[in-house]
Design a protein around this motif. Structure first.
Motif, PDB file in Angstrom:
ATOM      1  N   TYR A 315      42.504  -5.438 -34.090  1.00 32.49           N
ATOM      2  CA  TYR A 315      42.520  -4.293 -34.997  1.00 32.49           C
ATOM      3  C   TYR A 315      42.859  -4.723 -36.425  1.00 32.49           C
ATOM      4  O   TYR A 315      42.263  -4.226 -37.392  1.00 32.49           O
ATOM      5  CB  TYR A 315      43.534  -3.253 -34.504  1.00 32.49           C
ATOM      6  N   GLN A 316      43.793  -5.632 -36.559  1.00 35.09           N
ATOM      7  CA  GLN A 316      44.163  -6.110 -37.891  1.00 35.09           C
ATOM      8  C   GLN A 316      42.988  -6.794 -38.582  1.00 35.09           C
ATOM      9  O   GLN A 316      42.794  -6.673 -39.796  1.00 35.09           O
ATOM     10  CB  GLN A 316      45.348  -7.081 -37.792  1.00 35.09           C
ATOM     11  N   LEU A 317      42.179  -7.491 -37.798  1.00 40.42           N
ATOM     12  CA  LEU A 317      41.010  -8.182 -38.354  1.00 40.42           C
ATOM     13  C   LEU A 317      39.791  -7.273 -38.413  1.00 40.42           C
ATOM     14  O   LEU A 317      38.776  -7.633 -39.029  1.00 40.42           O
ATOM     15  CB  LEU A 317      40.686  -9.416 -37.511  1.00 40.42           C
ATOM     16  N   ARG A 318      39.877  -6.105 -37.737  1.00 46.69           N
ATOM     17  CA  ARG A 318      38.775  -5.144 -37.662  1.00 46.69           C
ATOM     18  C   ARG A 318      37.529  -5.769 -37.049  1.00 46.69           C
ATOM     19  O   ARG A 318      36.402  -5.607 -37.525  1.00 46.69           O
ATOM     20  CB  ARG A 318      38.440  -4.576 -39.050  1.00 46.69           C
ATOM     21  N   ILE A 319      37.736  -6.509 -35.977  1.00 47.06           N
ATOM     22  CA  ILE A 319      36.610  -7.064 -35.223  1.00 47.06           C
ATOM     23  C   ILE A 319      36.781  -6.685 -33.760  1.00 47.06           C
ATOM     24  O   ILE A 319      37.880  -6.334 -33.312  1.00 47.06           O
ATOM     25  CB  ILE A 319      36.507  -8.609 -35.360  1.00 47.06           C
ATOM     26  N   ARG A 320      35.694  -6.784 -33.015  1.00 53.97           N
ATOM     27  CA  ARG A 320      35.707  -6.386 -31.614  1.00 53.97           C
ATOM     28  C   ARG A 320      35.827  -7.588 -30.684  1.00 53.97           C
ATOM     29  O   ARG A 320      35.525  -8.716 -31.061  1.00 53.97           O
ATOM     30  CB  ARG A 320      34.445  -5.588 -31.278  1.00 53.97           C
ATOM     31  N   ASP A 321      36.220  -7.248 -29.459  1.00 51.92           N
ATOM     32  CA  ASP A 321      36.403  -8.292 -28.450  1.00 51.92           C
ATOM     33  C   ASP A 321      35.121  -9.071 -28.203  1.00 51.92           C
ATOM     34  O   ASP A 321      35.157 -10.281 -27.963  1.00 51.92           O
ATOM     35  CB  ASP A 321      36.893  -7.638 -27.142  1.00 51.92           C
ATOM     36  N   ASP A 322      33.974  -8.399 -28.279  1.00 51.39           N
ATOM     37  CA  ASP A 322      32.713  -9.088 -28.005  1.00 51.39           C
ATOM     38  C   ASP A 322      32.431 -10.200 -29.001  1.00 51.39           C
ATOM     39  O   ASP A 322      31.766 -11.178 -28.665  1.00 51.39           O
ATOM     40  CB  ASP A 322      31.560  -8.075 -28.020  1.00 51.39           C
ATOM     41  N   ARG A 323      32.930 -10.078 -30.232  1.00 53.51           N
ATOM     42  CA  ARG A 323      32.736 -11.128 -31.243  1.00 53.51           C
ATOM     43  C   ARG A 323      33.543 -12.377 -30.890  1.00 53.51           C
ATOM     44  O   ARG A 323      33.214 -13.470 -31.339  1.00 53.51           O
ATOM     45  CB  ARG A 323      33.152 -10.609 -32.622  1.00 53.51           C
ATOM     46  N   ILE A 324      34.607 -12.196 -30.119  1.00 52.45           N
ATOM     47  CA  ILE A 324      35.416 -13.335 -29.672  1.00 52.45           C
ATOM     48  C   ILE A 324      34.825 -13.937 -28.401  1.00 52.45           C
ATOM     49  O   ILE A 324      34.792 -15.158 -28.223  1.00 52.45           O
ATOM     50  CB  ILE A 324      36.870 -12.889 -29.411  1.00 52.45           C
ATOM     51  N   ARG A 325      34.319 -13.062 -27.530  1.00 50.20           N
ATOM     52  CA  ARG A 325      33.769 -13.534 -26.251  1.00 50.20           C
ATOM     53  C   ARG A 325      32.546 -14.414 -26.452  1.00 50.20           C
ATOM     54  O   ARG A 325      32.367 -15.412 -25.761  1.00 50.20           O
ATOM     55  CB  ARG A 325      33.389 -12.318 -25.391  1.00 50.20           C
ATOM     56  N   ARG A 326      31.687 -14.050 -27.416  1.00 48.54           N
ATOM     57  CA  ARG A 326      30.453 -14.801 -27.643  1.00 48.54           C
ATOM     58  C   ARG A 326      30.456 -15.362 -29.064  1.00 48.54           C
ATOM     59  O   ARG A 326      29.952 -14.719 -29.984  1.00 48.54           O
ATOM     60  CB  ARG A 326      29.243 -13.907 -27.407  1.00 48.54           C
ATOM     61  N   PRO A 327      31.055 -16.531 -29.253  1.00 54.98           N
ATOM     62  CA  PRO A 327      31.162 -17.099 -30.609  1.00 54.98           C
ATOM     63  C   PRO A 327      29.794 -17.432 -31.191  1.00 54.98           C
ATOM     64  O   PRO A 327      28.869 -17.850 -30.483  1.00 54.98           O
ATOM     65  CB  PRO A 327      32.006 -18.363 -30.395  1.00 54.98           C
ATOM     66  N   LEU A 328      29.665 -17.236 -32.484  1.00 52.25           N
ATOM     67  CA  LEU A 328      28.428 -17.519 -33.209  1.00 52.25           C
ATOM     68  C   LEU A 328      28.723 -18.521 -34.315  1.00 52.25           C
ATOM     69  O   LEU A 328      29.780 -18.472 -34.957  1.00 52.25           O
ATOM     70  CB  LEU A 328      27.852 -16.236 -33.815  1.00 52.25           C
ATOM     71  N   SER A 329      27.770 -19.410 -34.558  1.00 51.83           N
ATOM     72  CA  SER A 329      27.913 -20.331 -35.673  1.00 51.83           C
ATOM     73  C   SER A 329      27.683 -19.559 -36.977  1.00 51.83           C
ATOM     74  O   SER A 329      27.043 -18.504 -36.998  1.00 51.83           O
ATOM     75  CB  SER A 329      26.904 -21.462 -35.562  1.00 51.83           C
ATOM     76  N   ARG A 330      28.177 -20.093 -38.080  1.00 51.99           N
ATOM     77  CA  ARG A 330      28.040 -19.409 -39.360  1.00 51.99           C
ATOM     78  C   ARG A 330      26.579 -19.232 -39.779  1.00 51.99           C
ATOM     79  O   ARG A 330      26.211 -18.172 -40.290  1.00 51.99           O
ATOM     80  CB  ARG A 330      28.840 -20.149 -40.436  1.00 51.99           C
ATOM     81  N   PRO A 331      25.692 -20.218 -39.593  1.00 51.56           N
ATOM     82  CA  PRO A 331      24.284 -19.980 -39.927  1.00 51.56           C
ATOM     83  C   PRO A 331      23.672 -18.831 -39.133  1.00 51.56           C
ATOM     84  O   PRO A 331      22.882 -18.036 -39.667  1.00 51.56           O
ATOM     85  CB  PRO A 331      23.611 -21.315 -39.603  1.00 51.56           C
ATOM     86  N   VAL A 332      24.033 -18.733 -37.836  1.00 53.69           N
ATOM     87  CA  VAL A 332      23.520 -17.636 -37.012  1.00 53.69           C
ATOM     88  C   VAL A 332      24.054 -16.297 -37.508  1.00 53.69           C
ATOM     89  O   VAL A 332      23.335 -15.292 -37.551  1.00 53.69           O
ATOM     90  CB  VAL A 332      23.885 -17.861 -35.532  1.00 53.69           C
ATOM     91  N   ILE A 333      25.335 -16.273 -37.894  1.00 54.81           N
ATOM     92  CA  ILE A 333      25.932 -15.034 -38.415  1.00 54.81           C
ATOM     93  C   ILE A 333      25.185 -14.579 -39.669  1.00 54.81           C
ATOM     94  O   ILE A 333      24.836 -13.397 -39.806  1.00 54.81           O
ATOM     95  CB  ILE A 333      27.426 -15.240 -38.715  1.00 54.81           C
ATOM     96  N   VAL A 334      24.937 -15.499 -40.577  1.00 60.41           N
ATOM     97  CA  VAL A 334      24.235 -15.154 -41.818  1.00 60.41           C
ATOM     98  C   VAL A 334      22.822 -14.651 -41.516  1.00 60.41           C
ATOM     99  O   VAL A 334      22.350 -13.661 -42.098  1.00 60.41           O
ATOM    100  CB  VAL A 334      24.188 -16.366 -42.764  1.00 60.41           C
TER     101      VAL A 334
END
Length: 532
Positions: A315-334
């Motif tokens: 909640y402090q980071l305002r991200i969801r659990d699914d973003r932690i479960r399935r990590p993405l590389s920075r190029p993929v995120i962009v």
């Protein structure tokens, strides 16, 4: 069979209007157990939990199929009658019976003899009556102790018909679960339970003179049925911990129906709240407790606290659990951010025409709710927010429709159909656009999280996943592979998407948005349990 109760025309009108309004306001309304509803002509008292004021009654009226019951007679607090407001007119026009509450009168005296006589007559004629045995709507995580009025009515009617061997009256309990009761395009589960049936020959203990313990026993049966169909806990923190456990056990993308989601969450919730340690238990309280039951409770409480801590970090980071479960590389995120940006922009663009028609509706409801919140504390106003949004949304929506017809009167046969279609399609496009925009924002937040923090969160989640799955499978008897199990054995027609192809194609469904996350609402920011 008793004669059928005549249905006023206003009831048909209200049912049609609010069926449309509720389907617009709530993304998915899932009705389970409709086969348990006694048919028209069989006396029936419908009882449900009461957390959303008038909206609860409207949900029940529109959820009961007309082929099962032609009319549901409502009850409402007497202070809502006799006012020059649309809400008051709707209540009275639907044939609602006024019930006096002691707290609404300075003397603390309520006289309900006439309303009870009316309800008794309606039931003896084979009608269905809606009562909320908690006595009042309230914004609270637990169901209030039920009042005994329903059981006493059953006792009175059975006693009046003690010489009729075939007379039967039913109590139909219903559990209403709102994912986010006051938020636009949230979801609702309506679960009708098997009815409690009573006859004079089968239930002599309820014939007058009656032992009040038997009245309390019937009331306790009602409470158990209602509580087992929804979230019922002494604190919001327990519900949030149970939802977090469900999201780890059955992660985002699991093809669960809304009913399956509520049942799994309730399974975790029941375990968390029955652990015989308080919500803020301290390890020092466990000194010297070595038997297996106590150690089991210790593990459950520790898991509950760790889930809440992990949830607070997200909640402090305002991200969801699914973003932690399935990590993405920075190029993929962009890359995904670029796709979401273009897709959201396109959907926003094509929905602009219809959104212009929705703007007066949104402004009116926002203004009404904003002023209403000033009238009292959170606990006394939040249960009526959805009601205000529905009523003011209905009025302003009808005004917009009438204005559009008036402006385009020469071609009104076209606009009378085209305006509702345009408004609905723009809402659907806007809903998908907001979802894409939320994903864009979430991916942007993920870019700002440091690698060290992500590594810590992944380690934390891996440990929680191991413990939650062990508890779910070995302790609660839940399936070991939920992502496969609910595809095969889950409800196929309860707001669920089956298979990847159906998931992708039904994304563009005209009827409703096919959600992967039952926590989703129509907001530009993601809805978290911490700020629900």
């Amino acid at each position: 069979m008793p004669p059928e109760t005549p249905v006023p025309w206003s009831y048909f009108l209200i049912r049609i209007l609010f069926r449309i309004v509720l389907k617009i306001f709530y993304g998915t309304i899932v009705v389970e157990g409709a086969e348990n509803i006694p048919e028209t002509g069989r006396p029936c008292i419908v009882c449900a939990n009461h957390t959303n004021s008038l909206t609860d009654a409207l949900i029940l009226v529109t959820s009961i199929p007309s082929q099962r019951r032609n009319m549901l007679h409502l009850t409402a607090k007497s202070t809502q009658f006799g006012k020059k407001t649309l809400t008051s007119w709707l209540i009275e026009a639907a044939g609602t019976v006024p019930i006096q509450r002691r707290k609404d009168f300075d003397e603390g005296v309520a006289n309900n003899d006439a309303p009870l006589a009316k309800l008794t007559q309606t039931l003896e004629m084979g009608g269905a009556v809606c009562l909320f045995p908690e006595g009042a709507s309230r914004y609270h995580p637990t169901i209030a102790p039920l009042k005994t009025g329903v059981a006493r009515i059953v006792s009175t009617i059975l006693s009046r018909n003690r010489d009729n061997a075939d007379f039967e009256i039913s109590i139909l309990t219903c559990s209403i679960t709102y994912m986010h009761r006051q938020h636009f395009r949230s979801d609702v589960l309506v679960s009708f339970h098997p009815p409690l049936n009573f006859r004079p020959k089968d239930n002599p203990e309820l014939l007058e003179p009656v032992d009040f313990d038997n009245i309390r026993h019937v009331t306790a049966q009602m409470h158990r049925q209602i509580a087992t169909g929804t979230f019922d806990a002494p604190s919001w923190n327990l519900i949030r911990a149970a939802k977090m456990a469900t999201s780890i056990y059955a992660p985002l993308g699991t093809t669960m129906s809304l009913g399956d989601y509520v049942r799994v969450t309730r399974t975790f919730l029941d375990l968390f709240k029955t652990a015989n340690l308080p919500d803020q238990a301290q390890s020092t309280d466990l000194a010297g407790q070595e038997d297996s039951d106590q150690l089991k409770d210790k593990d459950i409480v520790k898991l509950r606290e760790d889930l809440r801590a992990y949830q607070s970090e997200l909640y402090q980071l305002r991200i969801r659990d699914d973003r932690i479960r399935r990590p993405l590389s920075r190029p993929v995120i962009v890359y995904r951010m670029m796709l979401r940006f273009y897709w959201a922009s396109f959907l926003f663009f094509i929905s602009l025409g219809g959104l212009a028609l929705w703007l007066p509706v949104a402004a009116t409801t926002f203004y009404a709710v904003h002023n209403f919140k000033k009238t009292g504390p959170v606990w006394d106003t939040w249960d009526e927010i959805a009601q205000y949004k529905l009523i003011y949304g209905l009025v302003s929506g009808l005004c917009v429709y009438a204005a559009a017809i008036a402006v385009t009167f020469p071609i009104f046969p076209v606009t009378s159909v085209g305006v509702p279609v345009l408004m609905w399609m723009s809402l659907r496009w806007f809903e998908d656009a907001v979802s894409a925009a939320r994903a864009l924002v979430a991916l942007g937040r993920l870019l700002r999280v440091t690698p060290e923090t992500l590594s810590h969160l992944r380690d934390t989640r891996a440990d929680l996943h191991r413990r939650v799955v062990h508890l779910a499978v070995d302790g609660l008897g839940l399936p070991a592979d939920p992502e496969r199990h609910f595809v095969v054995y889950g409800e196929k027609d309860k707001g669920r998407v089956v298979g990847r192809w159906a998931n992708e194609t039904n994304y563009f469904s005209v009827r409703r948005r096919r959600k992967r996350d039952w926590n989703e609402t129509l907001r530009l920011y993601e809805q978290f349990d911490e700020d629900s």
